[in-house]
Design a protein around this motif. Structure first.
Motif, PDB file in Angstrom:
ATOM      1  N   ILE B  25       0.857  -1.183   0.000  1.00 12.20           N
ATOM      2  CA  ILE B  25       0.000   0.000   0.000  1.00 12.20           C
ATOM      3  C   ILE B  25       0.891   1.230   0.000  1.00 12.20           C
ATOM      4  O   ILE B  25       1.925   1.252   0.661  1.00 12.20           O
ATOM      5  CB  ILE B  25      -0.959  -0.027   1.215  1.00 12.20           C
ATOM      6  N   LYS B  45      -6.916  -1.666   8.151  1.00 15.10           N
ATOM      7  CA  LYS B  45      -6.770  -0.252   8.495  1.00 15.10           C
ATOM      8  C   LYS B  45      -6.078  -0.054   9.836  1.00 15.10           C
ATOM      9  O   LYS B  45      -5.188   0.788   9.962  1.00 15.10           O
ATOM     10  CB  LYS B  45      -8.142   0.449   8.484  1.00 15.10           C
ATOM     11  N   ALA B 208      -9.333   7.041   2.675  1.00 11.29           N
ATOM     12  CA  ALA B 208      -8.813   5.860   1.988  1.00 11.29           C
ATOM     13  C   ALA B 208      -9.735   4.709   2.344  1.00 11.29           C
ATOM     14  O   ALA B 208      -9.831   4.328   3.502  1.00 11.29           O
ATOM     15  CB  ALA B 208      -7.391   5.564   2.432  1.00 11.29           C
ATOM     16  N   MET B 210     -10.573   0.937   2.437  1.00  6.07           N
ATOM     17  CA  MET B 210      -9.789  -0.295   2.384  1.00  6.07           C
ATOM     18  C   MET B 210     -10.689  -1.502   2.532  1.00  6.07           C
ATOM     19  O   MET B 210     -11.736  -1.450   3.167  1.00  6.07           O
ATOM     20  CB  MET B 210      -8.743  -0.307   3.501  1.00  6.07           C
ATOM     21  N   LEU B 215      -5.982  -1.120  -0.633  1.00 10.33           N
ATOM     22  CA  LEU B 215      -6.563   0.203  -0.792  1.00 10.33           C
ATOM     23  C   LEU B 215      -7.531   0.133  -1.962  1.00 10.33           C
ATOM     24  O   LEU B 215      -7.145  -0.232  -3.068  1.00 10.33           O
ATOM     25  CB  LEU B 215      -5.455   1.221  -1.065  1.00 10.33           C
ATOM     26  N   LEU B 218      -9.038   6.196  -3.016  1.00  4.16           N
ATOM     27  CA  LEU B 218      -8.546   7.294  -2.202  1.00  4.16           C
ATOM     28  C   LEU B 218      -9.113   8.586  -2.779  1.00  4.16           C
ATOM     29  O   LEU B 218      -8.992   8.827  -3.978  1.00  4.16           O
ATOM     30  CB  LEU B 218      -7.005   7.308  -2.263  1.00  4.16           C
TER      31      LEU B 218
END
Lengths: 309, 361
Positions: B25, B45, B208, B210, B215, B218
């Motif tokens: 990421i 996360k 972001a 996830m 990811l 964004l």
């Protein structure tokens, strides 16, 4: 309507209270027979007159306490001076038990922490390992320890063979041997309560401390230790108190010079040479000392808990 | 938000044995930004946040803090602070001592730590509780103490790990506003982890999204809500109608699609979806409206199935002719202008231009 409901509720709780008292009865009986009566018996004996072949004459006397604290000469008619012999034995016992407690803490705390930080599944196995020595009688364990530590024993043989020492080191019949014996006898009593409190410890607190710039050492001192303090205190009491009254380790490993209270008391009740009132008096003095120490701890504990309520 | 990069994550990976918690990421978080990591539990996360804080090793890749590589620094040497999910306040210390802790550990004199802690407690409006123990405070108050404690050492970046999840709804909504306000006041970069999309949408400069250690998208709140990149984002953020469609033709950057039952729809073409692909189209329920006639260029015929009153809106379920079911939201404030159709009434579902969006799976 409301009043009726509330009185019904309190009647119910009264029955519960009654049932609770009945359920507690067996424990009260056991405590009464095995704790209170012996202690009261000892208290009475300590104020009686000794019989020369052991046992007591039922006649009130302060002789036992007098003998403990004062020296009145060979025939008992000189002016009293303070008798240091027994006070010194007490003092030495406190010192020995204290050192053994510190040694247990130094080894027991990391051990408990280690176990508490293992994966949950294997923790019981570690606890089990800690208790294994307890399956063997304490006397046998202490004798084997003497065997291990003596001048011609395996420990000295090993150290000689690898050349660390050139003459056997004398361990048996020293203070150190007594401490080692006490430490070995009571270590699990230190490990288990500390383990119990470290296991409940919220490790996020250690993370929070590290996040707030505290080093590992500071985290231990300012966050972990205060949080597990009840376990540490319980462990210290559980090692200190039995160490103080212990007679096996000092007898077998310490020899005559490293006499402790436990042995002093034991001798008063053994064979024909004993002095029961004196033994009882020494026990009462020991008991009151332990109670004072416990009360100090309890008060501190209560103070520490006040804010968390 | 400024152009300076506060946290630069470069191809960071986290593996536990064979399990990859975080796929490679890369993220750049700006100074002063309120940045949110949003996703369901297990999406990686929190792992990423803990890697930035230093509680998890970085398996591969790098993390830079204002240009300095920090992945080898232990947590106590990183100038970032964390607000923990369950606060992790020190139970044996008073509120004041808790807030002072970090400042003292930075080697500042006690008087300075005390003054700083006092300021922070004022900021979170808890000065009167300075001498209480954490257990004597409510959840919301403990939450604010945790915030004050993390802000007191003046971190370069503040990490917040689901800080509002333990609070009840009303308090959570109040705290959102308060957090945003404090971020603006202090000018500190916030990295906020949450699984609550509403929280993310209302507070963040950028989000972001996830999922499964990756990811997904964004962008700012509007980007993510209105222009989701894939099925996961469209479904996770807000409510949507996901219709299975196949792309028949593409003309003038418009994709002509059909769905079951002979219905046809057009929407903006997407680069990586070609003719013949079977994909999904997302239609947000609030961008659809009902009428007796096909008023817009895009409309679908169906029958009203049910009306559900949900406070601010009325949700109407419509079954398309020989096709799937759709949800339409009508704001209650518009009710005066709009008809409520009884169940069983045939209607047309109309949509504004640009309401439909093609998604890759």
């Amino acid at each position: 309507m409301a009043a009726g409901a509330s009185s019904g509720g309190s009647a119910k709780s009264d029955t519960y209270a009654e049932a609770r008292n009945w359920l507690l009865l067996p424990s009260w009986i056991v405590i009464g027979i095995f704790v209170l009566i012996p202690v009261i018996l000892m208290l009475i004996y300590s104020f009686l007159t000794k019989e020369f072949r052991g046992g007591v004459i039922w006649e009130f006397s302060l002789a036992a306490y007098d003998q403990f604290f004062f020296d009145r000469g060979l025939f008992g008619d000189s002016p009293p001076v303070i008798e240091w012999t027994y006070i010194n034995i007490f003092w030495r016992s406190i010192w020995q038990a204290g050192l053994a407690t510190l040694l247990s803490l130094a080894i027991g705390f990391p051990t408990a922490y280690f176990i508490a930080t293992r994966p949950e599944k294997i923790r019981p196995a570690w606890v089990f390992l800690i208790t294994i020595p307890y399956w063997v009688n304490l006397l046998i364990r202490t004798v084997s320890m003497k065997f291990l530590l003596r001048d011609q024993g395996p420990l000295n043989d090993f150290l000689l063979s690898i050349g660390v020492i050139s003459d056997p080191i004398h361990i048996v019949n020293t203070n150190f041997a007594v401490q080692l014996g006490l430490f070995y006898s009571y270590l699990p009593f230190m490990v288990l309560p500390i383990y119990a409190s470290v296991e409940r410890y919220n490790f996020a607190l250690s993370e929070a401390a590290a996040d707030l710039y505290a080093t590992k050492w500071v985290t231990l001192r300012r966050v972990l230790l205060p949080a597990v303090k009840p376990g540490v205190i319980a462990g210290c009491i559980l090692v200190f108190v039995p160490s103080l009254g212990s007679f096996l380790a000092p007898d077998l490993l310490g020899g005559a010079r490293n006499f402790m209270i436990g042995s002093l008391i034991e001798e008063q009740f053994k064979g024909n040479a004993g002095n029961w009132p004196f033994g009882a008096a020494a026990s009462m003095i020991l008991l009151s000392m332990v109670l004072v120490i416990l009360m100090i701890f309890a008060r501190q504990q209560a103070k520490a808990n006040k804010g968390d309520a | 938000m400024t152009d300076t990069i506060a946290i630069d994550v470069r191809k960071a990976v986290k593996r536990y044995g064979d399990f990859t918690a975080l796929q490679p990421i890369s993220l750049s978080i700006h100074d002063n930004e309120f940045f949110t990591l949003l996703g369901p539990s297990g999406c990686g996360k929190t792992t990423l946040l803990r890697m930035i804080a230093g509680f998890e090793d970085v398996t591969e890749g790098e993390i830079f803090l204002f240009g300095d590589e920090i992945k080898t620094l232990p947590p106590h040497k990183r100038p970032v602070n964390t607000v923990f999910q369950n606060y992790a306040l020190f139970p044996h210390l008073t509120i004041l001592q808790n807030v002072m802790f970090g400042v003292e550990m930075q080697g500042k004199p006690k008087s300075e730590a005390k003054a700083r802690a006092g300021e922070m407690l004022e900021l979170v409006q808890l000065s009167q509780f300075a001498h209480r123990k954490p257990s004597q405070l409510s959840g919301g108050q403990q939450q604010r103490v945790a915030l004050a404690r993390a802000l007191a050492p003046q971190p370069k970046v503040l990490l917040l790990d689901e800080p509002l999840s333990a609070l009840d709804l009303k308090l959570r909504q109040a705290m959102r506003f308060e957090l945003k306000e404090i971020q603006r006041e202090t000018g500190i970069t916030f990295i906020f982890v949450t699984h609550d999309q509403e929280e993310a949408l209302t507070m963040s400069d950028r989000i972001a999204v996830m999922s499964a250690g990756r990811l997904q998208q964004l962008g700012n709140a509007q980007d993510i809500y209105e222009r989701p990149h894939n099925m996961f984002v469209a479904d996770f953020i807000g409510e949507t109608n996901l219709l299975e469609v196949s792309v028949d033709a593409i003309q003038d950057k418009r994709a002509i699609c059909h769905l079951g039952g002979g219905h046809e729809l057009t929407c903006d073409a997407v680069d990586n979806i070609g003719i013949g692909s079977k994909v999904h189209m997302s239609l947000r329920p609030e961008r659809l409206f009902l009428s007796d006639d096909p008023t817009e260029s895009e409309s679908l015929a169906g029958t009203i199935r049910e009306n559900i009153f949900v406070g601010t809106d009325i949700q109407t379920l419509v079954t398309l002719e020989n096709g799937p079911q759709m949800t339409i939201r009508t704001s209650n404030s518009d009710r005066g202008n709009k008809r409520i159709f009884e169940p069983g009434t045939p209607v047309y579902v109309n949509m504004e231009m640009g309401a439909g969006r093609l998604l890759v799976d």
